[in-house]
Each structure stands twice: as structure tokens, then as C-alpha cells.
Design a protein around this motif. Structure first.
Motif, mmCIF file in Angstrom:
data_model
loop_
_atom_site.group_PDB
_atom_site.id
_atom_site.type_symbol
_atom_site.label_atom_id
_atom_site.label_comp_id
_atom_site.label_asym_id
_atom_site.label_seq_id
_atom_site.Cartn_x
_atom_site.Cartn_y
_atom_site.Cartn_z
ATOM 1 N N SER A 128 -69.610 20.681 -38.114
ATOM 2 C CA SER A 128 -68.792 21.002 -36.940
ATOM 3 C C SER A 128 -67.790 22.115 -37.178
ATOM 4 C CB SER A 128 -68.046 19.748 -36.470
ATOM 5 O OG SER A 128 -67.128 19.303 -37.466
ATOM 6 N N VAL A 129 -67.427 22.744 -36.078
ATOM 7 C CA VAL A 129 -66.386 23.768 -36.015
ATOM 8 C C VAL A 129 -65.294 23.252 -35.092
ATOM 9 C CG1 VAL A 129 -65.867 26.038 -34.998
ATOM 10 C CG2 VAL A 129 -67.836 25.768 -36.517
ATOM 11 N N PRO A 130 -64.015 23.404 -35.453
ATOM 12 C CA PRO A 130 -62.955 22.980 -34.537
ATOM 13 C C PRO A 130 -63.034 23.723 -33.200
ATOM 14 C CG PRO A 130 -62.071 23.364 -36.730
ATOM 15 C CD PRO A 130 -63.477 23.888 -36.733
ATOM 16 N N TRP A 131 -62.848 23.007 -32.141
ATOM 17 C CA TRP A 131 -62.775 23.564 -30.783
ATOM 18 C C TRP A 131 -61.307 23.817 -30.491
ATOM 19 C CZ3 TRP A 131 -65.805 25.625 -27.165
ATOM 20 C CH2 TRP A 131 -65.556 25.466 -25.799
ATOM 21 N N VAL A 132 -60.597 22.817 -30.030
ATOM 22 C CA VAL A 132 -59.145 22.871 -29.880
ATOM 23 C C VAL A 132 -58.594 21.489 -30.222
ATOM 24 C CG1 VAL A 132 -59.034 24.717 -28.167
ATOM 25 C CG2 VAL A 132 -59.346 22.351 -27.395
ATOM 26 N N TRP A 133 -57.286 21.420 -30.416
ATOM 27 C CA TRP A 133 -56.667 20.118 -30.661
ATOM 28 C C TRP A 133 -55.414 19.972 -29.812
ATOM 29 C CZ3 TRP A 133 -51.777 19.164 -32.677
ATOM 30 C CH2 TRP A 133 -51.124 20.236 -33.300
ATOM 31 N N GLY A 134 -55.023 18.731 -29.609
ATOM 32 C CA GLY A 134 -53.857 18.469 -28.785
ATOM 33 C C GLY A 134 -53.381 17.054 -28.980
ATOM 34 N N THR A 135 -52.597 16.581 -28.036
ATOM 35 C CA THR A 135 -52.041 15.232 -28.115
ATOM 36 C C THR A 135 -52.297 14.474 -26.821
ATOM 37 O OG1 THR A 135 -49.859 15.970 -27.327
ATOM 38 C CG2 THR A 135 -50.227 15.935 -29.715
ATOM 39 N N THR A 136 -52.180 13.160 -26.910
ATOM 40 C CA THR A 136 -52.329 12.286 -25.745
ATOM 41 C C THR A 136 -51.092 11.411 -25.601
ATOM 42 O OG1 THR A 136 -54.738 12.176 -25.962
ATOM 43 C CG2 THR A 136 -53.681 10.443 -24.667
ATOM 44 N N SER A 137 -50.465 11.495 -24.431
ATOM 45 C CA SER A 137 -49.337 10.640 -24.082
ATOM 46 C C SER A 137 -49.462 10.335 -22.585
ATOM 47 C CB SER A 137 -48.013 11.323 -24.413
ATOM 48 O OG SER A 137 -46.907 10.528 -24.049
ATOM 49 N N TYR A 138 -48.425 10.621 -21.824
ATOM 50 C CA TYR A 138 -48.522 10.497 -20.364
ATOM 51 C C TYR A 138 -47.558 11.488 -19.722
ATOM 52 C CZ TYR A 138 -44.144 7.701 -20.352
ATOM 53 O OH TYR A 138 -42.846 7.261 -20.503
ATOM 54 N N SER A 139 -47.849 11.848 -18.475
ATOM 55 C CA SER A 139 -46.924 12.682 -17.722
ATOM 56 C C SER A 139 -46.508 11.930 -16.464
ATOM 57 C CB SER A 139 -47.529 14.047 -17.386
ATOM 58 O OG SER A 139 -48.676 13.922 -16.582
ATOM 59 N N VAL A 140 -45.315 12.246 -15.977
ATOM 60 C CA VAL A 140 -44.722 11.466 -14.889
ATOM 61 C C VAL A 140 -43.961 12.384 -13.939
ATOM 62 C CG1 VAL A 140 -42.694 10.993 -16.343
ATOM 63 C CG2 VAL A 140 -43.185 9.507 -14.373
ATOM 64 N N ASN A 141 -43.990 12.038 -12.664
ATOM 65 C CA ASN A 141 -43.268 12.771 -11.626
ATOM 66 C C ASN A 141 -41.805 12.336 -11.653
ATOM 67 O OD1 ASN A 141 -42.144 13.772 -9.235
ATOM 68 N ND2 ASN A 141 -44.083 13.616 -8.124
ATOM 69 N N THR A 142 -40.942 13.185 -12.191
ATOM 70 C CA THR A 142 -39.536 12.819 -12.347
ATOM 71 C C THR A 142 -38.737 12.938 -11.051
ATOM 72 O OG1 THR A 142 -39.020 15.081 -13.065
ATOM 73 C CG2 THR A 142 -39.521 13.459 -14.784
ATOM 74 N N ASP A 143 -39.345 13.514 -10.001
ATOM 75 C CA ASP A 143 -38.686 13.515 -8.697
ATOM 76 C C ASP A 143 -38.729 12.133 -8.061
ATOM 77 O OD1 ASP A 143 -37.894 16.132 -8.704
ATOM 78 O OD2 ASP A 143 -39.497 16.862 -7.392
ATOM 79 N N VAL A 144 -39.733 11.358 -8.423
ATOM 80 C CA VAL A 144 -39.919 10.035 -7.822
ATOM 81 C C VAL A 144 -39.493 8.930 -8.777
ATOM 82 C CG1 VAL A 144 -41.574 8.452 -6.756
ATOM 83 C CG2 VAL A 144 -41.813 10.931 -6.420
#
Length: 348
Positions: A128-144
Motif C-alpha cells: 500500500s501507499v498512503p492516501w491521506v490521514w486525518g482524525t475522527t471526532s464530532y462537529s456541532v452547531n454552536t449556534d444551537v
């Protein structure tokens, strides 16, 4: 994006669906057939590859590693390359679904960051060759949502105002790996008490969950269908760009890290084209087009200098230096079966 290991139930269901679908046509000469996650291939990068090589690219998509595993396990043929997550590479290799293409001997291999040349899931850089990497968490609407955003607690033990407004991924591995981080429990867990706690947490969360689906996460948040969503960092960036009120959370408990990888399925119709694509991706200017499209980091030295500031300088792209990032491993069968039972009961 990040993932733990295969869900036997997910694979079985996907296999059942595949039995009713038409087989993949044999690949045409001069065409590269890619199998990738939905909305995860840069059109600009594809165009450059086609211009540089004269090879046409076609793309089929899937929504989870489990679906991809089921499809290749069923004997489906016709793909030259597949993009899968780090924890699934050993599973595919052990099932003889990937072939050794000698990545370490490719001309552009030298461009990889030293720490990513020999990765735990592919220690000899054979598959394999690396594609991309990142992280997993959550995002939230801070207006609500005006509550605290320093923890995974609002996602897994939500307040009343979020009932029916939370989105979770449709991949069992991704849901459970993040839940285990919240509980402070080890990955690949087989401890009965820990599994009981994990099951109870997800069952209690279930009434608050609008949908379990890894596709359409940005659209659901922008439209207001969900106020909070389990999310990959790049998709969180895309969400915020469309709706600035959304915030990607770096919780005190830590988050999941992942790296997707490009590999060649066993029996790929056009092996040489596949090798050309893998080598192409290890060029910094080329992989930067994929980064620009998705908002994720790469393993190629010098690629970030080709990124626009709104990506390279974004908070989603730059996790805090002291953040605990857990790269979920590929789990043994005992843990896989235990998670499978939890997921099957959860989705009934």
C-alpha cells in the motif's frame, strides 16, 4: 476514514446485497478502475493523472470498509486500486485480497515521510501507499447547542435538546472505536465488563441518534437535519466552510486517528496502470490535489506547501500538539465477534 476492524454482521449483510447485483465488468485496456469511499477522490487530481499518463479513470464508491471487504470477498473483480483504512489492510492481506506490488521499490517512495514509509499495517511497504490521514471526532452547531464542547460526553451521553438530532457513522468499527476512547477502554477489547459498558453506552445513546450513516454527513449538518455528527476532520472543515457555526471538537478524552491507503486487489485487470497510480500519488504536488479536495493531511514530504491557507492553516487540519490520538488497530477475531454482537443488537 478511521476504522477498527470488520463487522461480521455488516459483511454478511453486504454480501447478501451483492448476490443480487450484477457483476463488475472486466476492466478496459487503458482504463484505471478505482474503488473508493463516496466523495473522496479529487476530480482535479484525477484529471492530472489522466493528462500525465493518458489513462482514463473510472470510480465506484462504497460507504464503509465493511462494504468494501464484503464486495471483494464475494469474488467481485474489475478494480485496479482500492482505498481502505489502516486497520483493514491486515484483514485484506490475510484474506489474500491484495497483491504485493513492491511499493518500497517505486521511484517516488523516497518522498514519503520516514515514519510512514514502513507503517505498522504494512511494515515492509509491500501492499500500500498512503492516501491521506486525518482524525475522527464530532462537529456541532454552536449556534444551537450552547453546552460544553471539550469532551465526547455530549455525543455519547447527550442532553435532552439533542434528542433525534445526532448523526453517527454507519460503520460499526468507527462508532465503537470512538466510544471506547470516551470510556477510556482499550481498543480490540474482549473484557466482558468493558463490553457490557460499551453496549450500555450505545443503547442509551440510540434514542438520540437520527441516523447511522457515513454518507451525507455534511449535507445533514448544513441542512439542520443533525446538530451534532460523528465526523472526520476534513468533512468537518467542509461543513464549517458552508456553515461557520459548526465546530470540530478536540475532546479531552482524545480522538481516533486513521490513515487511508491505496492498494491493488488480487487479480487487478491492469496491474501496470495501478502501479503508475500508486507512484503518482507519492509526488507532493499530486497528492496535494487530493488534500486540497478533502482537507486531510498526507504522508508525502513537501505536499503542504501546495495547499491554500484556508486548508493548511485551518483548526481541523492542525490538531493540538498535546491531543491524544489513537490509531485503531486491526482487531483479532474474538474482539471482532464481540463488537459484531453489540452492533447487531444496536441496529435491531
Amino acid at each position: 476514514m478511521n476504522q477498527l476492524k470488520k463487522s461480521l454482521a455488516g459483511v454478511a449483510l453486504a454480501l447478501g446485497a451483492l448476490c443480487t447485483s450484477s457483476p463488475i465488468a472486466a476492466a478496459d485496456s487503458g482504463v484505471l478502475h478505482i474503488y473508493n469511499w463516496t466523495d473522496y477522490t479529487s476530480p482535479e487530481m484525477v484529471k492530472k493523472f489522466e493528462q500525465d499518463t493518458g489513462i482514463k479513470v473510472t470510480i465506484d464508491t462504497y460507504d464503509s470498509n465493511e462494504t468494501a471487504l464484503a464486495k471483494l470477498s464475494s469474488g467481485a473483480a474489475g478494480y485496479d486500486v482500492i482505498i481502505i483504512s489502516n486497520d483493514f489492510i491486515p484483514i485484506f492481506v490475510n484474506q489474500h485480497l491484495l497483491q504485493d506490488v513492491g511499493v518500497a521499490s517505486m521511484p517516488n517512495f523516497k518522498n514519503l515521510e520516514p515514519q510512514y514509509q514502513k507503517r505498522a499495517w504494512d511494515p515492509e511497504a509491500r501492499y500500500s501507499v498512503p492516501w491521506v490521514w486525518g482524525t475522527t471526532s464530532y462537529s456541532v452547531n454552536t449556534d444551537v447547542y450552547k453546552g460544553p464542547t471539550d469532551s465526547l460526553k455530549p455525543l455519547f451521553e447527550p442532553p435532552a435538546e439533542l434528542k433525534g438530532k445526532i448523526g453517527m457513522f454507519g460503520s460499526p468499527s468507527e462508532v465503537m472505536s470512538l466510544a471506547l476512547v470516551y470510556l477510556g477502554k482499550p481498543q480490540c477489547n474482549t473484557n466482558p465488563a468493558d463490553l457490557k459498558e460499551l453496549n450500555a453506552l450505545l443503547e442509551a445513546q440510540k434514542p438520540f441518534v437520527k441516523v447511522y450513516n457515513s454518507d451525507g454527513t455534511v449535507e445533514r449538518q448544513v441542512s439542520g437535519e443533525t446538530l451534532m455528527h460523528e465526523q472526520w476532520s476534513g468533512k468537518a472543515l467542509e461543513t464549517r466552510q458552508q456553515k461557520p457555526a459548526f465546530r470540530y471538537v478536540y475532546p479531552k478524552e482524545g480522538i481516533i486517528g486513521w490513515m487511508d491507503n491505496v492498494a491493488v486487489p488480487t487479480g487487478a485487470p491492469d496491474l501496470e496502470n495501478a502501479k503508475k497510480f500508486l507512484n503518482f500519488l507519492m509526488d507532493p504536488e499530486n497528492i496535494a490535489l487530493q488534500q486540497k479536495s478533502t482537507g486531510y493531511q498526507s504522508a508525502v514530504m513537501g505536499s503542504n506547501k501546495f495547499l491554500p491557507p484556508e486548508i493548511g492553516n485551518s483548526p481541523e487540519f492542525n490538531p493540538p500538539a498535546d491531543l491524544k490520538i489513537t490509531f485503531a488497530p486491526s482487531c483479532p477475531e474474538k474482539a471482532t465477534r464481540a463488537y459484531d454482537r453489540i452492533w447487531t443488537n444496536l441496529r435491531q
